[in-house]
Enzyme design. Structure first.
Site, PDB file in Angstrom:
ATOM      1  N   ASP A 173      -6.051   8.834   9.904  1.00  0.00           N
ATOM      2  CA  ASP A 173      -4.700   8.429  10.283  1.00  0.00           C
ATOM      3  C   ASP A 173      -4.324   8.920  11.675  1.00  0.00           C
ATOM      4  O   ASP A 173      -4.663  10.030  12.082  1.00  0.00           O
ATOM      5  CB  ASP A 173      -3.691   8.950   9.268  1.00  0.00           C
ATOM      6  CG  ASP A 173      -3.862   8.313   7.903  1.00  0.00           C
ATOM      7  OD1 ASP A 173      -4.085   7.097   7.869  1.00  0.00           O
ATOM      8  OD2 ASP A 173      -3.798   9.034   6.897  1.00  0.00           O
TER       9      ASP A 173
ATOM     10  N   GLU B 136       0.866  -1.171   0.000  1.00  0.00           N
ATOM     11  CA  GLU B 136       0.000   0.000   0.000  1.00  0.00           C
ATOM     12  C   GLU B 136       0.907   1.228   0.000  1.00  0.00           C
ATOM     13  O   GLU B 136       1.731   1.406   0.898  1.00  0.00           O
ATOM     14  CB  GLU B 136      -0.901   0.030   1.229  1.00  0.00           C
ATOM     15  CG  GLU B 136      -2.015  -0.985   1.214  1.00  0.00           C
ATOM     16  CD  GLU B 136      -2.884  -0.890   2.452  1.00  0.00           C
ATOM     17  OE1 GLU B 136      -2.666   0.018   3.278  1.00  0.00           O
ATOM     18  OE2 GLU B 136      -3.783  -1.724   2.605  1.00  0.00           O
TER      19      GLU B 136
END
Length: 275
Positions: free
Chosen positions: A62, A51
């Protein structure tokens, strides 16, 4: 074709009776050259799927580690186009390892879904995870991706009930990313047994491989997740090696550290024999 690259990876792992290791790194952190070396190190030490994070100014999903990684990449003026160039460079010498661009919808929308799909295909990208683009809003994106066989990889969580899972699975391809904990990346760790039923339901409803991420940092945790899922996703623990390299100025330490961690995780996952 890109989806076949993902499908082949899971098929190969099933043939070896194991789960796959999905590794995450941020493009351009600490710089693009180091990111390329890190991609190679991950692949060489057991990562099955990479990724590749595309930096964004407002990364709402995040945690601190990946937020800081994105800020470091943006400070070096890393763009979505740079992320695709990095993927293309890796693809020139690796035709097998799937590359998933992970990020947010705004940069892709700004480029234009059709233009991005074409550029991603030409760069050898296999699909994307756009964490803030729900199924109800990605129809135009899916139409653009369909021309190039790019995967729309969706997220599910422990709170995704079966009816919602049907919507999440609609139009999804490649694999399903199951967020193991409530919160942001790197936050806490999940109890595998607590989510095992959710993962079985996600597999049944979607018909896709299910990979578990968020909060997995060690080989022990990865092995436990490998018992219940088709793949294990690790991100923040890899990104922390880039942070250390940035702080020390020893950029070569990032791929070295990421490679060592990938080897630990891959070895641990391979101790779990899957039926």
């Amino acid at each position: 074709m890109p989806v076949s690259r993902i499908t082949d990876t899971f098929a190969r792992a099933r043939g070896e009776s194991r789960a796959v290791l999905v590794s995450y790194l941020m493009a351009g952190d600490p710089d693009l050259e180091t990111s390329y070396a890190a991609m190679c190190a991950l692949r060489d030490n057991g990562a099955d799927i990479i990724e590749l994070g595309a930096p964004f100014t407002d990364p709402m999903a995040d945690g601190a580690s990946i937020q800081k990684a994105g800020l470091r990449a943006l400070a070096h003026h890393t763009t979505l186009a740079d992320t695709l160039k990095l993927a293309a460079r890796f693809r020139e010498e690796d035709q097998t390892t799937p590359i998933i661009v992970m990020g947010y919808a705004n940069p892709v929308f700004r480029m234009g879904y059709a233009e991005f799909a074409k550029a991603a295909h030409e760069a050898g990208v296999d699909g994307t995870i756009l964490v803030d683009l729900p199924p109800e809003e990605d129809g135009e994106l899916r139409e653009a991706y369909a021309q190039y066989d790019l995967s729309v990889i969706r997220l599910a969580t422990p709170t995704t009930h079966e009816n919602r899972m049907k919507k999440v699975a609609e139009g999804a391809s490649g694999f399903l990313y199951f967020v193991a904990v409530t919160g942001v990346t790197g936050a806490g760790s999940a109890d595998p047994q607590a989510i095992a039923g959710n993962i079985e339901m996600a597999k049944r409803v979607s018909g896709l491989p299910v990979c578990v991420g968020f909060g997995v940092k060690t080989g022990v945790q990865a092995a436990e997740m490998a018992k219940i899922a088709d793949g294990v996703v690790v991100g923040s623990a890899f990104v922390e090696h880039a942070e250390k390299a940035h702080e020390s100025g020893d950029f070569a330490g990032a791929p070295r550290g990421m490679g060592a961690l990938a080897k630990e995780l891959s070895s641990a996952i391979r101790t779990i024999t899957k039926p």
